[in-house]
Design an enzyme around this catalytic site. Structure first.
Site, PDB file in Angstrom:
ATOM      1  N   ASN A  48      -8.550  -4.649   4.584  1.00 29.88           N
ATOM      2  CA  ASN A  48      -7.460  -4.679   3.583  1.00 29.88           C
ATOM      3  C   ASN A  48      -6.192  -4.797   4.410  1.00 29.88           C
ATOM      4  OD1 ASN A  48      -6.154  -2.135   1.313  1.00 29.88           O
ATOM      5  ND2 ASN A  48      -5.816  -4.331   1.265  1.00 29.88           N
ATOM      6  N   GLN A  70      -1.077  -6.611   0.890  1.00 27.77           N
ATOM      7  CA  GLN A  70       0.132  -5.857   0.537  1.00 27.77           C
ATOM      8  C   GLN A  70       1.158  -5.897   1.679  1.00 27.77           C
ATOM      9  OE1 GLN A  70      -2.995  -3.971  -0.188  1.00 27.77           O
ATOM     10  NE2 GLN A  70      -2.815  -4.634  -2.327  1.00 27.77           N
ATOM     11  N   ASN A 125       2.410  -5.470  -3.743  1.00 32.68           N
ATOM     12  CA  ASN A 125       1.216  -6.323  -3.774  1.00 32.68           C
ATOM     13  C   ASN A 125       1.572  -7.752  -3.394  1.00 32.68           C
ATOM     14  OD1 ASN A 125      -0.909  -4.575  -4.574  1.00 32.68           O
ATOM     15  ND2 ASN A 125      -0.145  -4.589  -6.686  1.00 32.68           N
ATOM     16  N   CYS A 167      -1.183   3.292  -1.961  1.00 33.34           N
ATOM     17  CA  CYS A 167      -2.094   2.412  -1.210  1.00 33.34           C
ATOM     18  C   CYS A 167      -2.779   3.263  -0.144  1.00 33.34           C
ATOM     19  CB  CYS A 167      -1.312   1.257  -0.584  1.00 33.34           C
ATOM     20  SG  CYS A 167      -2.363   0.103   0.328  1.00 33.34           S
ATOM     21  N   ASN A 215      -5.381   2.651   2.017  1.00 31.35           N
ATOM     22  CA  ASN A 215      -5.525   2.035   3.343  1.00 31.35           C
ATOM     23  C   ASN A 215      -4.154   1.862   4.005  1.00 31.35           C
ATOM     24  OD1 ASN A 215      -8.367   1.705   3.287  1.00 31.35           O
ATOM     25  ND2 ASN A 215      -8.158  -0.103   1.999  1.00 31.35           N
ATOM     26  N   ASN A 228      -1.682   5.254  -8.661  1.00 33.11           N
ATOM     27  CA  ASN A 228      -1.875   3.897  -9.194  1.00 33.11           C
ATOM     28  C   ASN A 228      -3.124   3.913 -10.086  1.00 33.11           C
ATOM     29  OD1 ASN A 228      -3.720   4.239  -7.098  1.00 33.11           O
ATOM     30  ND2 ASN A 228      -3.543   2.139  -6.359  1.00 33.11           N
ATOM     31  N   HIS A 238      -6.666   3.080 -11.994  1.00 32.38           N
ATOM     32  CA  HIS A 238      -7.993   2.574 -11.622  1.00 32.38           C
ATOM     33  C   HIS A 238      -8.961   2.642 -12.795  1.00 32.38           C
ATOM     34  CE1 HIS A 238      -7.483   2.131  -7.240  1.00 32.38           C
ATOM     35  NE2 HIS A 238      -6.557   3.038  -7.403  1.00 32.38           N
ATOM     36  N   ASN A 298      -6.441  -1.556 -11.289  1.00 33.12           N
ATOM     37  CA  ASN A 298      -7.393  -1.938 -10.246  1.00 33.12           C
ATOM     38  C   ASN A 298      -8.806  -1.722 -10.784  1.00 33.12           C
ATOM     39  OD1 ASN A 298      -5.478  -2.178  -7.756  1.00 33.12           O
ATOM     40  ND2 ASN A 298      -4.912  -0.232  -8.697  1.00 33.12           N
ATOM     41  N   GLU A 358      -8.444  -5.836  -6.921  1.00 32.42           N
ATOM     42  CA  GLU A 358      -7.192  -5.084  -6.940  1.00 32.42           C
ATOM     43  C   GLU A 358      -6.130  -5.717  -7.856  1.00 32.42           C
ATOM     44  OE1 GLU A 358      -5.237  -3.588  -3.577  1.00 32.42           O
ATOM     45  OE2 GLU A 358      -7.052  -3.342  -2.379  1.00 32.42           O
ATOM     46  N   ARG A 359      -5.416  -4.861  -8.558  1.00 35.67           N
ATOM     47  CA  ARG A 359      -4.227  -5.306  -9.318  1.00 35.67           C
ATOM     48  C   ARG A 359      -3.278  -6.008  -8.347  1.00 35.67           C
ATOM     49  NH1 ARG A 359      -0.137  -0.811 -11.800  1.00 35.67           N
ATOM     50  NH2 ARG A 359      -0.214  -0.183  -9.603  1.00 35.67           N
ATOM     51  N   CYS A 374     -10.479  -0.956  -0.512  1.00 36.80           N
ATOM     52  CA  CYS A 374      -9.379  -0.388  -1.310  1.00 36.80           C
ATOM     53  C   CYS A 374      -9.485   1.125  -1.179  1.00 36.80           C
ATOM     54  CB  CYS A 374      -9.489  -0.831  -2.773  1.00 36.80           C
ATOM     55  SG  CYS A 374      -8.186  -0.157  -3.820  1.00 36.80           S
ATOM     56  N   SER A 379      -7.453   3.679  -2.313  1.00 35.57           N
ATOM     57  CA  SER A 379      -7.294   4.437  -3.566  1.00 35.57           C
ATOM     58  C   SER A 379      -8.456   4.140  -4.514  1.00 35.57           C
ATOM     59  CB  SER A 379      -5.956   4.104  -4.227  1.00 35.57           C
ATOM     60  OG  SER A 379      -5.832   2.703  -4.459  1.00 35.57           O
ATOM     61  N   GLY A 380      -9.002   2.906  -4.409  1.00 39.16           N
ATOM     62  CA  GLY A 380     -10.178   2.563  -5.226  1.00 39.16           C
ATOM     63  C   GLY A 380     -11.394   3.368  -4.817  1.00 39.16           C
TER      64      GLY A 380
END
Ligand SMILES: N[C@H](CCC[C@H](N)C(=O)O)C(=O)O
Length: 276
Positions: A13, A46, A66, A75, A77, A159, A161, A192, A210-211, A219, A221-222
């Site tokens: 990422n 990003q 983004n 974010c 990562n 964010n 998800h 996302n 990802e959005r 990701c 946060s994913g």
């Protein structure tokens, strides 16, 4: 304008990281999209802007944009790359680095092995806080997508998800369903979209559309959102190995009202200068 930047990634990422402390930076949406453009610009998922913070509890703030130019709250990562960046640039020599983002105050811990642990904060499960249109909070929601009804978890790590379980991520319809979930009207700020294969209670495989960036190799946060959703479904233990296409993260969540912790690598690729 001449702009110094550092290319980094967290499990593939990838980021253009910009020191906005030692250079004056004011980027518009067109310039952000140019930086992220993989043919005409530098190329990244990003852009991260590193700034000073005037708040008493942290010396730094970092802003996240983004590839489509939109500014976002979180974010995972990127937070790890931020921590390694400020250490490498000599902006701090601390192992424990608090930083402000739009999602609030994060605490980052740079470990002896070079990996970084991020306290991602307490996940938001109330629909209004995600935001997601639903009458009441639930571990799963029925989401109608082009005549198909998907069962998703919905939550925020700062964010938004949406997470759905799939039998095998290699055959998951990420390219077809990802954009439809990302722009679903029940997510007023978009979302996302995570596709999670549960291998066992301590191991998942995950792909994220990802959005504002499309499918990425990882990701952060994913990964955290998927573990929270899987725990809410009583299908995962407290600590989970999250296997993404770009590599593995370790995510732990002790349960409601507790923070999510994520540990993984951050990699420097090259330094550069670009004229905007
Ligand atoms: N696309 C995300 C931001 C980047 C998150 C991801 N790169 C991570 O590591 O958490 C969003 O619009 O909320």
């Amino acid at each position: 304008m001449e702009l110094q930047f550092t290319k980094m990634h967290g499990l593939g990422n990838d980021f253009v990281v910009i020191d906005a402390i030692n250079q004056s930076v004011n980027l518009d949406t067109h310039q952000l999209r140019f930086l992220a453009d993989r043919r005409h610009g530098v190329g990244c998922d990003q852009i991260l802007l590193v700034e000073t913070s005037d708040r008493p509890d942290s010396a730094f703030r970092y802003r996240i944009f983004n590839a489509d130019g939109g500014e976002v709250e979180q974010c995972g990562n990127g937070a790890r790359c931020f921590a390694r960046f400020v250490r490498e640039k000599g902006l701090t020599d601390a192992d424990r680095i608090p930083v402000h983002t739009r999602a609030g105050l994060l605490e980052l811990i740079v470990r002896d092995d070079g990996q970084v642990t991020v306290n991602m904060g307490v996940p938001v499960l109330e629909p209004a806080g995600i935001p997601f249109e639903a009458l009441v909070r639930a571990p799963q929601y029925a989401l109608s997508v082009e005549g198909e009804t998907l069962e998703i978890g919905a939550l925020s790590l700062g964010n938004p998800h949406a997470v759905m379980e799939v039998p095998h991520i290699d055959t998951a319809h990420v390219a077809q369903l990802g954009p439809l979930i990302e722009s679903h009207p029940r997510f007023p700020n978009r979302v996302n979209a995570g596709f999670m294969e549960i291998v066992d209670r301590g191991h998942i495989r995950l792909r994220v559309y990802e959005r504002g960036a499309g499918e990425t190799l990882a990701c952060g946060s994913g990964a955290c959102a998927a573990v929270v959703a899987g725990r809410l479904w009583n299908e995962l233990d407290e600590q989970v190995e999250v296997e993404l296409r770009g590599g593995n993260l370790v995510v732990s969540w002790a349960g409601e009202n507790q923070p999510v912790l994520m540990t993984g690598p951050a990699t420097f690729v090259f330094e550069g200068t670009i004229t905007l």
